[in-house]
Design a protein around this motif. Structure first.
Motif, PDB file in Angstrom:
ATOM      1  N   PRO A 232       0.837  -1.208   0.000  1.00  0.00           N
ATOM      2  CA  PRO A 232       0.000   0.000   0.000  1.00  0.00           C
ATOM      3  C   PRO A 232       0.868   1.253   0.000  1.00  0.00           C
ATOM      4  O   PRO A 232       1.987   1.257   0.514  1.00  0.00           O
ATOM      5  CB  PRO A 232      -0.790  -0.115   1.310  1.00  0.00           C
ATOM      6  CG  PRO A 232      -0.704  -1.549   1.704  1.00  0.00           C
ATOM      7  CD  PRO A 232       0.606  -2.050   1.185  1.00  0.00           C
ATOM      8  N   GLN A 233       0.320   2.324  -0.568  1.00  0.00           N
ATOM      9  CA  GLN A 233       1.008   3.613  -0.604  1.00  0.00           C
ATOM     10  C   GLN A 233       0.377   4.547   0.425  1.00  0.00           C
ATOM     11  O   GLN A 233      -0.850   4.683   0.470  1.00  0.00           O
ATOM     12  CB  GLN A 233       0.886   4.237  -2.001  1.00  0.00           C
ATOM     13  CG  GLN A 233       1.512   5.609  -2.127  1.00  0.00           C
ATOM     14  CD  GLN A 233       3.025   5.564  -2.030  1.00  0.00           C
ATOM     15  OE1 GLN A 233       3.671   4.851  -2.775  1.00  0.00           O
ATOM     16  NE2 GLN A 233       3.588   6.311  -1.081  1.00  0.00           N
ATOM     17  N   ARG A 234       1.216   5.162   1.252  1.00  0.00           N
ATOM     18  CA  ARG A 234       0.724   6.144   2.216  1.00  0.00           C
ATOM     19  C   ARG A 234       1.478   7.462   2.031  1.00  0.00           C
ATOM     20  O   ARG A 234       2.564   7.498   1.454  1.00  0.00           O
ATOM     21  CB  ARG A 234       0.885   5.627   3.649  1.00  0.00           C
ATOM     22  CG  ARG A 234       0.025   4.402   3.954  1.00  0.00           C
ATOM     23  CD  ARG A 234       0.125   4.013   5.404  1.00  0.00           C
ATOM     24  NE  ARG A 234      -0.589   2.775   5.681  1.00  0.00           N
ATOM     25  CZ  ARG A 234      -0.563   2.141   6.849  1.00  0.00           C
ATOM     26  NH1 ARG A 234       0.144   2.638   7.857  1.00  0.00           N
ATOM     27  NH2 ARG A 234      -1.235   1.016   7.016  1.00  0.00           N
ATOM     28  N   TYR A 235       0.865   8.514   2.591  1.00  0.00           N
ATOM     29  CA  TYR A 235       1.417   9.863   2.449  1.00  0.00           C
ATOM     30  C   TYR A 235       1.418  10.552   3.815  1.00  0.00           C
ATOM     31  O   TYR A 235       0.575  10.271   4.676  1.00  0.00           O
ATOM     32  CB  TYR A 235       0.578  10.680   1.468  1.00  0.00           C
ATOM     33  CG  TYR A 235       0.465  10.045   0.092  1.00  0.00           C
ATOM     34  CD1 TYR A 235       1.379  10.358  -0.905  1.00  0.00           C
ATOM     35  CD2 TYR A 235      -0.557   9.140  -0.182  1.00  0.00           C
ATOM     36  CE1 TYR A 235       1.282   9.769  -2.159  1.00  0.00           C
ATOM     37  CE2 TYR A 235      -0.666   8.549  -1.432  1.00  0.00           C
ATOM     38  CZ  TYR A 235       0.259   8.867  -2.416  1.00  0.00           C
ATOM     39  OH  TYR A 235       0.160   8.278  -3.647  1.00  0.00           O
ATOM     40  N   GLY A 236       2.361  11.463   3.994  1.00  0.00           N
ATOM     41  CA  GLY A 236       2.412  12.223   5.238  1.00  0.00           C
ATOM     42  C   GLY A 236       3.121  13.542   5.030  1.00  0.00           C
ATOM     43  O   GLY A 236       3.640  13.830   3.944  1.00  0.00           O
ATOM     44  N   ALA A 272      -4.039   9.665   1.457  1.00  0.00           N
ATOM     45  CA  ALA A 272      -3.956  10.869   0.623  1.00  0.00           C
ATOM     46  C   ALA A 272      -3.046  11.882   1.307  1.00  0.00           C
ATOM     47  O   ALA A 272      -2.951  11.910   2.536  1.00  0.00           O
ATOM     48  CB  ALA A 272      -5.345  11.464   0.411  1.00  0.00           C
ATOM     49  N   PRO A 273      -2.343  12.717   0.561  1.00  0.00           N
ATOM     50  CA  PRO A 273      -1.462  13.717   1.176  1.00  0.00           C
ATOM     51  C   PRO A 273      -2.230  14.624   2.131  1.00  0.00           C
ATOM     52  O   PRO A 273      -3.229  15.241   1.743  1.00  0.00           O
ATOM     53  CB  PRO A 273      -0.930  14.497  -0.040  1.00  0.00           C
ATOM     54  CG  PRO A 273      -1.033  13.540  -1.184  1.00  0.00           C
ATOM     55  CD  PRO A 273      -2.273  12.746  -0.919  1.00  0.00           C
ATOM     56  N   PRO A 274      -1.792  14.714   3.416  1.00  0.00           N
ATOM     57  CA  PRO A 274      -2.550  15.502   4.402  1.00  0.00           C
ATOM     58  C   PRO A 274      -2.251  16.984   4.384  1.00  0.00           C
ATOM     59  O   PRO A 274      -2.942  17.761   5.053  1.00  0.00           O
ATOM     60  CB  PRO A 274      -2.115  14.873   5.734  1.00  0.00           C
ATOM     61  CG  PRO A 274      -0.727  14.384   5.466  1.00  0.00           C
ATOM     62  CD  PRO A 274      -0.698  13.951   4.035  1.00  0.00           C
ATOM     63  N   GLY A 275      -1.200  17.417   3.685  1.00  0.00           N
ATOM     64  CA  GLY A 275      -0.884  18.847   3.641  1.00  0.00           C
ATOM     65  C   GLY A 275      -0.484  19.387   5.000  1.00  0.00           C
ATOM     66  O   GLY A 275       0.209  18.730   5.773  1.00  0.00           O
ATOM     67  N   LEU A 276      -0.957  20.601   5.336  1.00  0.00           N
ATOM     68  CA  LEU A 276      -0.567  21.282   6.570  1.00  0.00           C
ATOM     69  C   LEU A 276      -1.614  21.175   7.671  1.00  0.00           C
ATOM     70  O   LEU A 276      -1.514  21.871   8.684  1.00  0.00           O
ATOM     71  CB  LEU A 276      -0.294  22.762   6.266  1.00  0.00           C
ATOM     72  CG  LEU A 276       0.831  23.039   5.256  1.00  0.00           C
ATOM     73  CD1 LEU A 276       0.889  24.532   4.933  1.00  0.00           C
ATOM     74  CD2 LEU A 276       2.163  22.557   5.808  1.00  0.00           C
ATOM     75  N   ALA A 277      -2.558  20.299   7.487  1.00  0.00           N
ATOM     76  CA  ALA A 277      -3.674  20.232   8.438  1.00  0.00           C
ATOM     77  C   ALA A 277      -3.219  19.940   9.860  1.00  0.00           C
ATOM     78  O   ALA A 277      -3.850  20.381  10.827  1.00  0.00           O
ATOM     79  CB  ALA A 277      -4.673  19.173   7.986  1.00  0.00           C
ATOM     80  N   ASP A 278      -2.131  19.220  10.016  1.00  0.00           N
ATOM     81  CA  ASP A 278      -1.683  18.830  11.357  1.00  0.00           C
ATOM     82  C   ASP A 278      -0.394  19.524  11.758  1.00  0.00           C
ATOM     83  O   ASP A 278       0.373  19.001  12.566  1.00  0.00           O
ATOM     84  CB  ASP A 278      -1.503  17.310  11.412  1.00  0.00           C
ATOM     85  CG  ASP A 278      -2.820  16.576  11.277  1.00  0.00           C
ATOM     86  OD1 ASP A 278      -3.540  16.477  12.287  1.00  0.00           O
ATOM     87  OD2 ASP A 278      -3.127  16.117  10.163  1.00  0.00           O
TER      88      ASP A 278
END
Length: 352
Positions: A232-236, A272-278
């Motif tokens: 699986p592919q994950r993003y962070g 999915a890429p989370p961006g700057l949310a966290d």
């Protein structure tokens, strides 16, 4: 030859091992007295899913700093985790400490497989290897190298991983009562240096006369492996919070992936890429053009990198109890796991 036929391979294999055994810092010479159980245990834990060449410098560091179960048991958790950084599979480091403390409380490392299996971080392979190598007990020791040797020796057509119970049973049929530790290490050395995954050196192999895989003309076809499913592919997103000449590090939760390690702040690793949310703090965040990719055992991670500079009076406690400021020019001494160390090198180049 039917795979249930007895094979008297111990004598030629041990004769070969007496002449060609690898010299390793945790090993006793062939035929010598058993090595220090602490060194055997430490090396076997480190060698789980890790190459010998990668383990040797870590083993030497650990045995210099913590030369016994008692010394390791008394070590600070953070120091051990930092010393382990880069070796991977970080649950092993947590189990290593827990096991050292169990052994220190017992007063010695148990000698039997059954008792060894009760300790943290010791599974079937590790328990068998320690029992055989450290204590000379007959044990069926099967690692990836032994799997390869045995499947070729018997031309086992059943694919991995389903074939593993059969491989263990076949290994049992060839394991001698005497020199159990030397036999286990000889099988490992044969798989590492002669019966290699690609281009096995069959003409140099002491087991060639008894090898059904060699007789087929295609020994490299064994072991048969089932087709792997794609990872699986994950993003962070990882965050570089700079304050003057320091950068914010946090401690990851004790449980979970890379648990207990120092790290850069990061959001969740998701589909999915989370961006700057966290992002850990509000500010004028800049996304870098560079990204970092890293392969874990069960997934691949692509990381976006974000950086911000904050006032020099900012308190790390604002970022949680485990926040600490670390000198940017000493970031390599923080003991960051590999994926965070990769990101720190990119951040360091950009922020210089």
């Amino acid at each position: 030859m039917p795979d249930n036929a007895p094979r008297a391979i111990a004598a030629p294999l041990l004769h070969w091992y007496d002449a060609h055994a690898r010299v390793l810092p945790w090993r006793a010479a062939p035929g010598a007295n058993a090595p220090d159980p602490y060194r055997v245990w430490l090396s076997e834990v480190m060698l789980q899913q890790t190459q010998v060449a990668s383990v040797i410098p870590y083993f030497e560091t650990f045995t210099t700093r913590w030369p016994s179960f008692a010394a390791l048991a008394a070590a600070d958790d953070a120091d051990v985790m930092a010393a382990w950084a880069g070796l991977g599979y970080y649950a092993r480091a947590r189990n290593l400490l827990a096991c050292a403390r169990e052994v220190a409380a017992l007063g010695r490392l148990p000698e039997t497989e059954a008792e060894l299996l009760k300790l943290r971080g010791i599974g079937a392979y590790t328990g068998a290897a320690i029992a055989a190598i450290a204590f000379g007990q007959r044990a069926v020791v099967v690692d990836a190298n032994v799997e390869r040797v045995v499947t070729r020796l018997f031309a086992l057509a059943e694919p991995l991983p389903g074939a593993r119970p059969r491989i263990r049973a076949l290994t049992d049929t060839i394991t001698p009562d005497a020199r159990a530790g030397d036999f286990a290490q000889a099988m490992m050395d044969l798989g590492s240096g002669i019966c290699t995954a690609r281009a096995p050196r069959c003409l140099l192999c002491p087991l060639r006369p008894d090898c059904d895989g060699f007789a087929t003309g295609a020994p490299e076809a064994f072991p048969v492996k089932a087709k792997k499913a794609p990872k699986p592919q994950r993003y962070g997103t990882m965050f570089w919070v700079r304050r003057g000449v320091e950068v914010l590090l946090v401690r990851r939760p004790d449980k979970g992936l890379l648990g207990g390690m120092r790290a850069l702040p990061t959001g969740p690793w998701s589909d999915a890429p989370p961006g700057l949310a966290d992002a850990p703090v509000a500010g004028d965040w800049q996304l870098l053009a560079d990204t970092v990719s890293h392969g874990f055992t069960h997934f691949t991670l692509d990381v976006t990198l974000a950086t911000v500079t904050i006032p020099e009076h900012s308190d790390p406690a604002h970022f949680g109890a485990d926040g600490e400021w670390w000198p940017v020019d000493a970031i390599e001494s923080a003991g960051l796991p590999t994926v965070f160390a990769k990101a720190a090198r990119v951040f360091g180049r950009v922020s210089c």
